[in-house]
Design an enzyme around this catalytic site. Structure first.
Site, mmCIF file in Angstrom:
data_model
loop_
_atom_site.group_PDB
_atom_site.id
_atom_site.type_symbol
_atom_site.label_atom_id
_atom_site.label_comp_id
_atom_site.label_asym_id
_atom_site.label_seq_id
_atom_site.Cartn_x
_atom_site.Cartn_y
_atom_site.Cartn_z
ATOM 1 N N ILE A 224 0.823 -1.212 0.000
ATOM 2 C CA ILE A 224 0.000 0.000 0.000
ATOM 3 C C ILE A 224 0.859 1.265 0.000
ATOM 4 O O ILE A 224 0.343 2.375 0.050
ATOM 5 C CB ILE A 224 -0.964 0.026 1.206
ATOM 6 C CG1 ILE A 224 -0.203 -0.136 2.524
ATOM 7 C CG2 ILE A 224 -2.021 -1.052 1.063
ATOM 8 C CD1 ILE A 224 -1.093 -0.045 3.762
ATOM 9 N N GLY A 225 2.172 1.096 -0.057
ATOM 10 C CA GLY A 225 3.048 2.264 -0.091
ATOM 11 C C GLY A 225 4.502 1.849 -0.127
ATOM 12 O O GLY A 225 4.864 0.784 0.373
ATOM 13 N N GLY B 249 8.618 3.504 0.242
ATOM 14 C CA GLY B 249 9.492 4.633 0.525
ATOM 15 C C GLY B 249 10.872 4.404 -0.044
ATOM 16 O O GLY B 249 11.082 3.541 -0.908
ATOM 17 N N PHE C 257 13.569 3.184 1.399
ATOM 18 C CA PHE C 257 14.234 1.951 1.804
ATOM 19 C C PHE C 257 13.273 0.791 2.032
ATOM 20 O O PHE C 257 13.654 -0.363 1.918
ATOM 21 C CB PHE C 257 15.029 2.192 3.102
ATOM 22 C CG PHE C 257 16.172 3.130 2.930
ATOM 23 C CD1 PHE C 257 17.339 2.710 2.323
ATOM 24 C CD2 PHE C 257 16.074 4.439 3.356
ATOM 25 C CE1 PHE C 257 18.402 3.578 2.155
ATOM 26 C CE2 PHE C 257 17.131 5.321 3.192
ATOM 27 C CZ PHE C 257 18.304 4.883 2.590
ATOM 28 N N LYS D 133 5.021 -2.037 8.292
ATOM 29 C CA LYS D 133 6.105 -1.293 7.645
ATOM 30 C C LYS D 133 7.379 -2.114 7.765
ATOM 31 O O LYS D 133 7.776 -2.499 8.869
ATOM 32 C CB LYS D 133 6.266 0.064 8.339
ATOM 33 C CG LYS D 133 7.229 1.021 7.676
ATOM 34 C CD LYS D 133 7.180 2.356 8.423
ATOM 35 C CE LYS D 133 8.053 3.401 7.774
ATOM 36 N NZ LYS D 133 7.960 4.702 8.494
ATOM 37 N N ASP E 289 9.326 16.066 11.333
ATOM 38 C CA ASP E 289 8.978 15.812 9.927
ATOM 39 C C ASP E 289 7.466 15.844 9.719
ATOM 40 O O ASP E 289 6.889 14.956 9.087
ATOM 41 C CB ASP E 289 9.559 14.476 9.472
ATOM 42 C CG ASP E 289 9.615 14.361 7.945
ATOM 43 O OD1 ASP E 289 9.636 15.413 7.272
ATOM 44 O OD2 ASP E 289 9.643 13.233 7.428
#
Length: 411
Positions: A132-133, A135, A137, A162, A262
């Site tokens: 679903i995503g 990044g 790394f 994750k 962030d």
């Protein structure tokens, strides 16, 4: 800042936590701070006969030696010029570090495409669904949880897992942030103190190692604020509502001694586009707050360049910095163009990084110029954000931000 000063600063930040934890947890704290592998960290109780001239039994370059409740340990020990110990008086904690720890380690390789396949089972607890995503790394997958009978519900992929290479630092930091800060009892206490019904932090379900990877499991969400912004679905009322919720979240995080560093639309999640309940995620850049303003070139410009605070550009994470980052986001959500936005490229070099930093300093020193430069469709929202910035730029580095006053501005 030389190694000794940096070392002392870090130990002052971490020593109280270290002595409250088990030996393994202490190792993890030190691993996180100094960016070394756990095999390079040794904890030992020195005998009464140990003196400054004696070396610990482990002889490994780049090691950190931790002495708890040691005697006759001074600020310099061992024969090597780059080796020393620091004794923190309050907790009687002594740590020895080699300057060779600064040797650059190889950047971990990203997870190859389809390396973690749909249908994989992680540690007999989690069934991996679709990606679903992705990044830089790692990757995020939907997941289902096995019950005590070894089964899972086909229609209950309500978890997000994750996964990143275990050598990657940010997920390690995030994992320990979840364990230390996202504690239900503490969150409920904060909500009661602040008389709020809800605090937008994700539910944490577990973490661990899987082959060469580290993983963390949290609640799955449907969308994020950045998507709503790009679709034109954020009005002034919604933006202020989001701002108030983020203020609650960062106040709680700050109360636990952490800085997020962030905040951005991609890291603010929601379910079914319900902006009344947003969730701040991605704690990979979180750091412990220190009341000593000490720029660190190695951490300079951390975060997302467009929103990075002036303190973060100097390598210092601060509570006021989180508030500044939030303000930049709210301006963008309002349709405003940040004056340095055209400089923020993915592969920005040192010159560009410094130009962005200098631009922020320039405009924060002249808010009238800044708000004349930024275009707003809503004058009322512009006035509120200008008052917000006028308030946060007066906050000193050590000062606890006036969270309630900022709430009142947005209300």
């Amino acid at each position: 800042m030389d190694l000794k000063d940096e070392f002392i600063q870090i130990i002052k930040k971490y020593s109280e936590l270290s002595l409250k934890e088990s030996e393994n947890e202490t190792k993890k704290y030190i691993q996180e701070v100094f960016n070394v592998s756990l095999s390079e960290v040794f904890i030992k109780e020195p005998s009464k006969q140990e003196t400054l001239k004696q070396e610990p039994t482990q002889e490994t370059n780049g090691c950190i030696y931790i002495f708890k409740k040691g005697k006759n340990i001074g600020q310099k020990c061992g024969s090597g010029k780059s080796k020393f110990c620091y004794k923190h008086k309050k907790n009687d904690l002594n740590i020895k570090v080699n300057q060779e720890r600064n040797i650059k380690k190889p950047i971990p390789k990203p997870i190859p495409t389809n390396k973690i396949e749909t249908g994989s089972v992680i540690n007999q607890n989690w069934f991996i669904g679709t990606s679903i995503g992705k990044g830089g790394f790692g990757e995020i997958y939907s997941a289902a949880k096995f019950n005590d009978h070894g089964n899972y519900k086909d229609d209950d992929f309500s978890f997000a897992i994750k996964i990143e290479p275990k050598s990657n630092g940010p997920l390690f930091v995030e994992m320990h942030f979840y364990k230390r800060v996202i504690v239900e009892k503490e969150i409920e206490k904060f909500k009661l103190q602040k008389n709020i019904q809800y605090l937008g932090l994700p539910k944490y379900y577990g973490s661990g190692l899987y082959n060469d990877y580290r993983y963390i499991v949290m609640e799955k969400y449907d969308s994020n604020i950045d998507k709503l912004f790009r679709n034109g679905d954020l009005n002034s009322s919604t933006i202020l509502q989001i701002g108030i919720q983020i203020l609650n979240i960062v106040e709680y995080i700050h109360s636990k001694g952490y800085i997020h560093a962030d905040i951005k639309g991609e890291n603010i999640l929601l379910k079914e586009n319900d902006t009344s309940h947003i969730y701040l995620v991605d704690f990979g850049l979180c750091s412990r707050y220190s009341n000593i303003y000490q720029p660190d070139p190695k951490k300079a410009h951390n975060g997302t360049l467009k929103y990075t605070s002036r303190d973060s550009h100097q390598g210092v994470e601060s509570r006021r910095g989180d508030l500044e980052i939030l303000g930049y986001n709210m301006i963008e959500w309002s349709g405003g163009i940040l004056p340095w936005q055209h400089l923020c490229k993915k592969s920005a070099g040192k010159k560009i990084l410094n130009e962005v930093s200098e631009s922020k300093i320039k405009y924060m020193n002249d808010l009238s110029l800044f708000f004349n430069k930024v275009q707003f469709n809503d004058t009322n929202l512009k006035n509120k954000l200008q008052t917000y910035f006028e308030t946060i730029i007066k906050i000193t580095f050590e000062e606890l931000p006036p969270y309630q006053l900022l709430h009142n501005i947005f209300n």
